[in-house]
Scaffold this active site. Structure first.
Site, PDB file in Angstrom:
ATOM      1  N   ASN A 103       0.831  -1.202   0.000  1.00 19.43           N
ATOM      2  CA  ASN A 103       0.000   0.000   0.000  1.00 19.43           C
ATOM      3  C   ASN A 103       0.869   1.257   0.000  1.00 19.43           C
ATOM      4  OD1 ASN A 103       0.069  -1.157   2.825  1.00 19.43           O
ATOM      5  ND2 ASN A 103      -1.035   0.695   3.365  1.00 19.43           N
ATOM      6  N   ASP A 104       0.785   2.140   0.953  1.00 17.27           N
ATOM      7  CA  ASP A 104       1.356   3.479   0.853  1.00 17.27           C
ATOM      8  C   ASP A 104       2.827   3.509   0.447  1.00 17.27           C
ATOM      9  OD1 ASP A 104      -1.029   3.658   2.200  1.00 17.27           O
ATOM     10  OD2 ASP A 104      -0.272   4.835   3.873  1.00 17.27           O
ATOM     11  N   GLN A 126       4.635   0.447   2.261  1.00 17.86           N
ATOM     12  CA  GLN A 126       3.966  -0.419   3.221  1.00 17.86           C
ATOM     13  C   GLN A 126       3.807  -1.800   2.607  1.00 17.86           C
ATOM     14  OE1 GLN A 126       2.271   0.874   6.665  1.00 17.86           O
ATOM     15  NE2 GLN A 126       4.378   1.313   6.091  1.00 17.86           N
ATOM     16  N   TYR A 185       4.367   1.617  10.378  1.00 12.72           N
ATOM     17  CA  TYR A 185       3.440   2.310   9.492  1.00 12.72           C
ATOM     18  C   TYR A 185       4.142   3.437   8.733  1.00 12.72           C
ATOM     19  CZ  TYR A 185      -0.823  -0.084  11.088  1.00 12.72           C
ATOM     20  OH  TYR A 185      -1.805  -1.005  11.342  1.00 12.72           O
ATOM     21  N   SER A 186       3.374   4.141   7.911  1.00 13.08           N
ATOM     22  CA  SER A 186       3.918   5.056   6.905  1.00 13.08           C
ATOM     23  C   SER A 186       4.742   6.189   7.494  1.00 13.08           C
ATOM     24  CB  SER A 186       2.784   5.631   6.070  1.00 13.08           C
ATOM     25  OG  SER A 186       2.175   4.639   5.294  1.00 13.08           O
ATOM     26  N   ARG A 225      -0.505   9.531  12.869  1.00 17.09           N
ATOM     27  CA  ARG A 225       0.462   8.735  12.115  1.00 17.09           C
ATOM     28  C   ARG A 225       0.959   9.441  10.843  1.00 17.09           C
ATOM     29  NH1 ARG A 225      -4.413   5.745  12.223  1.00 17.09           N
ATOM     30  NH2 ARG A 225      -5.648   5.809  10.301  1.00 17.09           N
ATOM     31  N   ASP A 226       1.874   8.757  10.159  1.00 13.65           N
ATOM     32  CA  ASP A 226       2.376   9.128   8.826  1.00 13.65           C
ATOM     33  C   ASP A 226       3.222  10.401   8.841  1.00 13.65           C
ATOM     34  OD1 ASP A 226       0.635   7.038   8.230  1.00 13.65           O
ATOM     35  OD2 ASP A 226      -0.957   8.363   7.517  1.00 13.65           O
ATOM     36  N   GLU A 269      -5.076  11.286   6.778  1.00 16.36           N
ATOM     37  CA  GLU A 269      -3.897  10.451   6.661  1.00 16.36           C
ATOM     38  C   GLU A 269      -2.893  11.059   5.680  1.00 16.36           C
ATOM     39  OE1 GLU A 269      -4.840   5.921   7.687  1.00 16.36           O
ATOM     40  OE2 GLU A 269      -5.440   6.457   5.651  1.00 16.36           O
TER      41      GLU A 269
END
Length: 479
Positions: free
Chosen positions: A43-44, A60, A103-104, A162-163, A218
């Site tokens: 994904n990302d 990800q 995570y991202s 996040r991110d 996000e």
């Protein structure tokens, strides 16, 4: 040095790649010139950076299933943004602060040290979530050492925090984080640092109130372009409005001016980045030529993810082509990077196409990996291009509406479409890659991105009009 636990996780991921390599590569829907996972779910895009002569794209990655879970950071490198080499995973869930997923996040060059920032995801046995903004470093761009937590959750926000995207401005470091307030509003939150280790919480620079523009934001990204400050973000929870916000979650941007001292961001309205079916979590970097380059996930969370035909071959999802961003007024134009021309072969050129209420195929204009370019377009009625009997693009010259239609891969036999208003159509630039399509209108004024999965081995491209259309047509095979 990596911990023994992280080394073990990376070894298991590499074994998964070897175990299923033949199955993955046997999929006829495998893309030819896009980045994909070697196995499992992608994904990302994360950590986009040009560092010491090499482009790095992290992403990800769930290597053990085609569903979301405890994410790794997969890693590709390139010298030219076109030809890519897979590297060993950069990060794996292993420590108390990221045991349920790395995570991202993003990457920066800190005096020659490639420095990653990411969100460590932790879930207690009772389902309670904790998030930590973490750092890892590398001297060679291939082997990374985790340095632990640098930002803890500030007051006023839920654990949906996040991110981190980090950049430098006037000798200070800044970090923007996607967040959800305790009032369940999506926010973009700013921090400042002198040393990348100690961070000052400045506050939210943008976000909704009373849930009126999404319950979570996000993958934020802030950058300077054309004398203005652009905030890219992915709001979750927007309701469809006419042709807008048709996907489960959105990706778009604001344009304005950011006061770095106060954290105040004066900006205009939100604009979607892509009008198609599969586009999310874009991230940008500056390349060796000073261009602002964007890559996104060719997918959307919770949008028919379990229905992709590729799952039967142990993989799912891909990344978009790299796109150069140019700000025209307050509008971001996206243009396929010039290096893509290195993939071209077998040019076909029709300099004076003229159609009158007819359907036409052109010798040499077909294939599974194709670049099409229509220039100097004019017409009346509707011009449409049908691709492999599965996806079609059309433009209505009177209504001034562009439409991308496909057969749903989640509900076979059902047609679905995405649309946008376009005052005129001058150029049409299409990239087809076995099971993906990216369409750039008027040199990137509007863009449609989608996956499609034809029933049969069909390479036909058919041009139709119920009125008249004239254009100059170019076609290349891409490999």
């Amino acid at each position: 040095m990596k911990s023994l636990n992280e080394k073990k996780q990376i070894q298991l991921a590499e074994e998964e790649i070897k175990k299923y390599a033949s199955i993955v590569e046997s999929d006829p829907n495998r893309l030819r010139y896009h980045l994909m996972p070697p196995v499992g779910l992608m994904n990302d895009p994360n950590g986009l950076i040009y560092w010491k002569g090499t482009y790095h794209v992290f992403y990800q990655w769930m290597p053990f299933a085609t569903t979301h879970g405890a994410k790794f950071w997969g890693h590709y490198t390139s010298r030219n943004l076109i030809h890519w080499e897979r590297q060993a995973p950069a990060l794996a869930p292993s420590e108390w602060f990221d045991r349920n997923g790395c995570y991202s996040g993003s990457a920066v060059d800190n005096d020659g040290v490639l420095t990653l920032f990411y969100t460590g995801n932790v879930k207690d046995d009772d389902g309670t979530r904790h998030t930590y903004q973490c750092m890892a470093i590398s001297s060679d761009g291939l082997h990374f050492e985790k340095k632990g937590v640098v930002v803890h959750l500030p007051d006023g926000y839920t654990a949906h925090f996040r991110d981190p995207k980090v950049w430098k401005h006037e000798n200070k470091w800044y970090m923007v984080i996607g967040a959800q307030s305790e009032q369940l509003d999506g926010k973009a939150v700013l921090f400042r640092s002198d040393d990348l280790m100690h961070w000052e919480h400045i506050g939210a620079i943008a976000g909704g109130e009373d849930g009126n523009f999404g319950y979570m934001w996000e993958c934020p990204d802030v950058f300077r372009l054309g004398g203005k400050d652009v905030l890219i973000v992915c709001p979750q929870g927007l309701q469809p409005e006419g042709m807008h916000y048709q996907n489960v979650y959105q990706a778009g941007y604001f344009v304005g001016q950011l006061n770095y001292e106060t954290g105040q961001y004066a900006h205009g309205t939100f604009t979607e980045l892509d009008r198609g079916f599969e586009f999310y979590a874009p991230q940008t970097m500056v390349d060796e030529y000073g261009r602002r380059i964007m890559i996104a996930w060719m997918g959307v969370p919770d949008q028919d993810e379990d229905k992709h035909p590729t799952i039967a071959y142990r993989w799912v999802h891909a990344l978009t082509l790299p796109r150069e961003l140019v700000l025209v007024g307050d509008k971001l134009y996206q243009r396929p990077i010039e290096q893509l021309q290195l993939l071209r072969s077998d040019e076909v050129h029709y300099p004076n196409v003229s159609l009158h209420k007819e359907t036409m195929q052109f010798d040499g204009v077909e294939g599974k990996t194709v670049e099409l370019l229509l220039k100097h377009i004019e017409g009346q009625g509707v011009l449409s291009i049908d691709i492999q009997n599965d996806v079609s693009f059309s433009y209505d010259f009177e209504k001034r509406v562009a439409t991308l239609q496909r057969e749903s891969f989640a509900r076979r036999g059902e047609k679905e479409k995405r649309q946008c208003v376009l005052s005129n159509l001058r150029t049409l630039h299409i990239f087809i890659d076995t099971s993906s399509i990216e369409i750039f209108l008027n040199e990137g004024e509007e863009v449609f991105t989608a996956r499609f999965f034809p029933h049969e081995k069909n390479e036909h491209i058919v041009f139709k009009t119920n009125g008249r259309a004239a254009f100059r047509l170019y076609k290349w095979k891409l490999c």
